[in-house]
Enzyme design. Structure first.
Site, PDB file in Angstrom:
ATOM      1  N   HIS A  34       1.847   1.480  -3.180  1.00  0.00           N
ATOM      2  CA  HIS A  34       0.879   2.360  -3.828  1.00  0.00           C
ATOM      3  C   HIS A  34       1.241   3.834  -3.798  1.00  0.00           C
ATOM      4  O   HIS A  34       0.362   4.683  -3.824  1.00  0.00           O
ATOM      5  CB  HIS A  34      -0.495   2.158  -3.198  1.00  0.00           C
ATOM      6  CG  HIS A  34      -1.145   0.863  -3.573  1.00  0.00           C
ATOM      7  ND1 HIS A  34      -2.324   0.440  -3.029  1.00  0.00           N
ATOM      8  CD2 HIS A  34      -0.766  -0.101  -4.435  1.00  0.00           C
ATOM      9  CE1 HIS A  34      -2.645  -0.746  -3.544  1.00  0.00           C
ATOM     10  NE2 HIS A  34      -1.711  -1.089  -4.387  1.00  0.00           N
TER      11      HIS A  34
ATOM     12  N   ASP B  76       0.872  -1.176   0.000  1.00  0.00           N
ATOM     13  CA  ASP B  76       0.000   0.000   0.000  1.00  0.00           C
ATOM     14  C   ASP B  76       0.912   1.231   0.000  1.00  0.00           C
ATOM     15  O   ASP B  76       2.079   1.121  -0.363  1.00  0.00           O
ATOM     16  CB  ASP B  76      -0.978  -0.046   1.184  1.00  0.00           C
ATOM     17  CG  ASP B  76      -2.280   0.698   0.872  1.00  0.00           C
ATOM     18  OD1 ASP B  76      -2.212   1.772   0.233  1.00  0.00           O
ATOM     19  OD2 ASP B  76      -3.367   0.225   1.245  1.00  0.00           O
TER      20      ASP B  76
END
Ligand SMILES: *[C@@H]1O[C@H](CO)[C@@H](O)[C@H](O)[C@H]1NC(C)=O
Ligand SMILES: *[C@@H]1O[C@H](CO)[C@@H](O)[C@H](O)[C@H]1NC(C)=O
Ligand SMILES: *[C@@H]1O[C@H](CO)[C@@H](O)[C@H](O)[C@H]1NC(C)=O
Ligand SMILES: *[C@@H]1O[C@H](CO)[C@@H](O)[C@H](O)[C@H]1NC(C)=O
Ligand SMILES: *[C@@H]1O[C@H](CO)[C@@H](O)[C@H](O)[C@H]1NC(C)=O
Ligand SMILES: *[C@@H]1O[C@H](CO)[C@@H](O)[C@H](O)[C@H]1NC(C)=O
Ligand SMILES: *[C@@H]1O[C@H](CO)[C@@H](O)[C@H](O)[C@H]1NC(C)=O
Ligand SMILES: *[C@@H]1O[C@H](CO)[C@@H](O)[C@H](O)[C@H]1NC(C)=O
Length: 447
Positions: free
Chosen positions: A274, A251
């Site tokens: 991410h 993430d």
């Protein structure tokens, strides 16, 4: 500029990634690199001259070691060292919540293992709103002048949460945050984190924090499940300097949420996650405030996003004076991505965006980006809806920049010196509706 060490680090970390498999978690070269970054900490953390006593945490094989720490804490909340000693593997089977510390060093020189049993962790997280294994108090700052440090010895000082059994079954019920570190004048250094179940460091309630030389390895196993929500640093705090870290996860590498102010994130290596994110802001109509953020000298290797901003439709407030610069992307599908229409695939369809309010965006700069854009078809591990949550309607896949903005809520966005090649050789593109940017758009996008 402190970029040289980051480059050295990246070489080493990539080498470790390439060696694949579980053994790479101990790649000595990558760990040795951490020692490059031990440096004096200016005006933060513990004042070691004042330390007068040390609590060496005892260990009982086969038993939970947390209760002994909790029992002893009352006598070691000031001018103390709490030492998890080298050579021991501590069983941290229940959370340790520190509070009201004054000039305390928490030295995690030994290995720490969280419960291997999923149901045990879920029971703890489900039973309490304030703690989860090793969660340093989810709600309030834990103290003043606090240093949390690991070990420079690659053989010890690892915190293992046994995450893959959660990722492989996509078990997202009652997942713990690993370390919630809210301090005034704090340091987090040389920590080594492996296989976290979900979020790693939460430092949003910190003010004046230096986090450096930390190594987070929450990489997806070959053929294994995706490590959802394993953010590296949740950094919506004030006066944070986060640098020289290796963060391999699934993430955000870093994410600056509302409240973030004067945050610098730099000289780091991010893999598999991410992006270098601001947000998400304005969820459920909330009023966001993020300003004076600098993200620089970072290598984004196999990340979904490079520089990223996300706010929800219907939000309010402002995100202002945010710079991303000197960013190298490697095989990244969305190198620069700003959306004011963020949504969560788990919460239903993408919301309609007409007639709402929005978090204002002002003075964003993207400068000196280079590397490669992943513009061949792929499905990222977090894609569980159709279309994927990161699908951009109308995009060709060759965009180095996507500005998905509301009309009239964005001012002074600049992108300069963007030298990103597509992997297919197709000319890179930019997606932006000029009418959504209030001013100075025409001089923005210079290649
Ligand atoms: C810690 O030590 C310093 C220096 O001796 C002293 O001034 C301070 O009062 C101590 N702090 C506490 C909370 O006892
Ligand atoms: C704290 O220190 C006092 C004085 O040394 C001692 O009597 C007491 O047992 C200690 N408490 C704990 C929980 O260790
Ligand atoms: C600490 O953990 C690391 C990584 O799992 C392991 O290689 C090492 O042997 C452990 N050290 C001890 C003393 O158990
Ligand atoms: C924290 O450190 C600063 C600088 O050394 C010192 O002035 C202050 O008294 C310390 N506060 C506590 C609670 O230890
Ligand atoms: C913008 O943020 C940077 C930190 O990233 C800060 O140094 C600078 O003073 C800020 N500029 C303004 C105009 O506030
Ligand atoms: C916004 O950027 C302009 C220059 O482009 C600068 O003059 C102004 O101080 C900046 N304001 C903030 C709050 O960052
Ligand atoms: C641009 O970024 C690259 C990689 O981060 C760096 O090596 C280079 O020095 C930067 N250029 C400038 C002018 O800062
Ligand atoms: C968005 O608007 C369209 C057309 O008005 C409607 O069919 C759709 O259900 C709306 N979607 C949501 C999530 O409200």
């Amino acid at each position: 500029m402190h970029f040289t060490p980051a480059v050295a680090l990246v070489t080493l970390a990539s080498a470790s990634a390439a060696s694949a498999g579980l053994t790479s978690y101990l790649a000595p070269a990558a760990l040795a690199a951490l020692s490059l970054f031990t440096k004096p900490v200016p005006n933060t953390g513990v004042n070691s001259k004042w330390i007068t006593k040390t609590f060496t945490v005892p260990h009982t094989p086969g038993a939970d070691d947390s209760p002994a720490v909790i029992a002893a804490l009352a006598n070691f909340t000031a001018n103390s060292t709490i030492l998890f000693k080298s050579g021991v593997t501590y069983n941290i089977w229940t959370p340790i919540v520190f509070s009201n510390l004054k000039n305390v060093e928490i030295a995690m020189e030994g290995n720490l293992t969280l419960p291997t049993d999923v149901a045990t962790v879920q029971g703890i997280v489900g039973a309490s709103v304030s703690c989860s294994p090793l969660d340093y108090d989810a709600h309030s700052p834990i103290g003043t002048n606090v240093t949390l440090r690991g070990s420079l010895d690659p053989r010890t000082g690892w915190i293992d949460s046994h995450g893959p059994q959660w990722w492989d079954t996509m078990n997202q019920v009652n997942r713990p945050h690993l370390i919630n570190f809210g301090v005034t004048n704090g340091v987090i250094k040389n920590m080594k984190i492996v296989d976290s179940i979900a979020w790693n460091f939460a430092v949003s309630s910190s003010n004046n924090l230096h986090a450096y030389g930390n190594y987070i390895d929450v990489r997806q196993r070959p053929g294994g499940g995706f490590p959802f929500n394993t953010d590296g640093f949740g950094a919506g705090g004030k006066n944070l300097l986060i640098e020289d870290n290796v963060i391999m996860n699934g993430d955000d590498c870093v994410t600056v949420g509302s409240g973030g102010q004067n945050v610098v994130f730099r000289n780091s290596y991010c893999y598999g996650g991410h992006g270098l994110s601001i947000g998400s802001l304005g969820k459920g109509g909330s009023v966001a405030s993020v300003h004076d953020i600098l993200i620089e000298n970072v290598i984004m290797d196999n990340e979904l996003y490079g520089a990223r901003f996300k706010s929800w439709t219907g939000g309010a407030g402002i995100a202002q004076n945010i710079t991303w610069r000197n960013i190298v992307v490697k095989n990244v599908p969305f190198p620069i991505y700003v959306t004011q229409n963020y949504w969560d695939q788990n919460l239903g369809p993408k919301p309609n965006t007409t007639g709402g309010t929005n978090t204002l965006v002002d003075n964003f700069t993207f400068e000196n980006f280079s590397g490669t854009l992943r513009d061949t078809p792929y499905v990222e591990g977090t894609c569980i809806s159709d279309p994927c949550w990161y699908f951009v309607e109308g995009a060709t896949g060759h965009e180095t920049i996507i500005f998905d903005l509301y009309p009239g809520t964005a001012t002074n966005i600049k992108a300069k010196n963007i030298n990103i090649r597509t992997e297919t050789g197709v000319k890179p593109q930019v997606m932006c509706d000029p009418s959504t940017v209030s001013s100075s758009y025409s001089r923005l996008l210079a290649y």
